[in-house]
Design an enzyme around this catalytic site. Structure first.
Site: not given
Length: 341
Positions: A295-297, A67
């Site tokens: 999801g992290d992105a 992230s």
């Protein structure tokens, strides 16, 4: 410079060992599609098996680190982000340092003498990913490292913090220190539900820090698990997001906003007792490479606009843009420059 060190991430730095596998491989190691777990003894031979595959790739990963790297890429402002976590004194650790530093992130790793750098097996089947993390050194992070002046200086400099829920398994006291600092100084503290097992087995640690969270990120599976663990009689994601946003807060400066992604379905944002849905960018199935890091992105993209004080709508758009880029590539990687306006 106004943006120097404005965003600080803290988490488990892991080297992703990523390969395309088949259903038999998942069954052999008792792995579910699209899940994230910690490695048990039965999983350990898997890392060598993945490493022997011709399509294997090594990518510096770990949820928070992904992230932060994406936020840094979206911002294109040198030194805007910092990251803290624990690696081993080995070639994987060196690889990680090189990768993150070249991505423009200011890394302050604690280096453990005894344990190897943590790895995460990324098993890709039909574009969907399953993660099995062998934390090793990442599991050895100590709050003593955080308290050292050169590291606490990063905490004091930052105005926004992001920590994935996975770090609750490693150093809840470090999280608490940052959360309390953020509340005392009216800064913005954000976390992620991260995985169903965090909501289930680290419920107490999660509940302790929840009052400090100004933004809670997660996906629909994690939200539904969270609701189940807390005895809420609903699996309606919008309702759950709303209830999480209304959980009591430790500091009254910022309201809590809950942001739940649902794959190809709209993003759910709950704030001020209301829910808004934001569509994601449509991607034809044949363009999907793998969902690892999606999801992290999303969080990285979202945070990149949040620290620029853009409205929520722009934050969600940036999150959707970043995850759309990532899922068309292998692992949590991206082109040299973002094309986001």
């Amino acid at each position: 410079m106004a943006y120097e060190g404005i965003l600080l991430g803290m988490g488990n730095p892991l080297l992703d060992v990523s390969a395309v596998v088949d259903e038999d491989f998942l069954n052999k190691y008792d792995i579910k599609v699209n899940n994230a777990i910690l490695a048990e003894d039965k999983h350990l031979p898997m890392y060598d098996e993945l490493a022997s595959k011709s399509n294997v790739e090594y990518i510096a990963g770990g949820a928070t680190q992904n992230s932060i790297k994406v936020a840094q890429w979206m911002l294109q402002i040198p030194g805007a982000t910092s990251y803290i976590g624990c690696i081993g004194k080995d070639k994987f650790g060196e690889e990680m340092k090189k990768n993150c530093t070249s991505a423009g992130v200011n890394v302050h790793y604690y280096e453990d003498e005894a344990k190897p750098t943590g790895t995460c097996a990324v098993c890709v089947v039909g574009g969907e990913r399953s993660l099995v993390a062998n934390l090793s050194a990442a599991n050895c992070y100590k709050s003593e490292h955080l308290k050292r002046p050169e590291n606490w200086g990063l905490v004091e400099k930052a105005k926004y913090y992001y920590i994935a829920g996975f770090f609750l398994t490693v150093s809840p006291d470090s999280i608490q220190l940052v959360a309390e600092h953020a509340a005392a100084k009216n800064k913005v503290f954000t976390m992620n539900l991260s995985a169903p097992f965090i909501c289930e087995f680290f419920k107490d640690a999660q509940e302790k820090v929840l009052p400090y969270m100004d933004y809670v990120f997660g996906n629909e599976t994690e939200a539904i698990t969270f609701a189940k663990v807390h005895g809420w009689e609903t699996d309606n994601v919008e309702e759950i997001a709303l209830k999480i946003s209304q959980w009591p807060k430790a500091s009254g400066t910022h309201k809590r906003i809950t942001v739940i992604t649902q794959g190809a379905e709209p993003v759910v944002v709950a704030e001020d007792g209301k829910v808004k849905l934001y569509p994601v960018i449509f991607l034809p199935k044949e363009k999907l490479v793998d969902t690892n890091g999606a999801g992290d992105a999303f969080v990285g993209g979202f945070l990149s606009q949040l620290i620029l004080e853009k409205p929520i709508e722009d934050c969600v758009k940036a999150g959707c843009y970043a995850s759309n880029v990532i899922i068309q590539r292998s692992g949590c990687t991206y082109p040299e420059k973002p094309d986001f306006s």
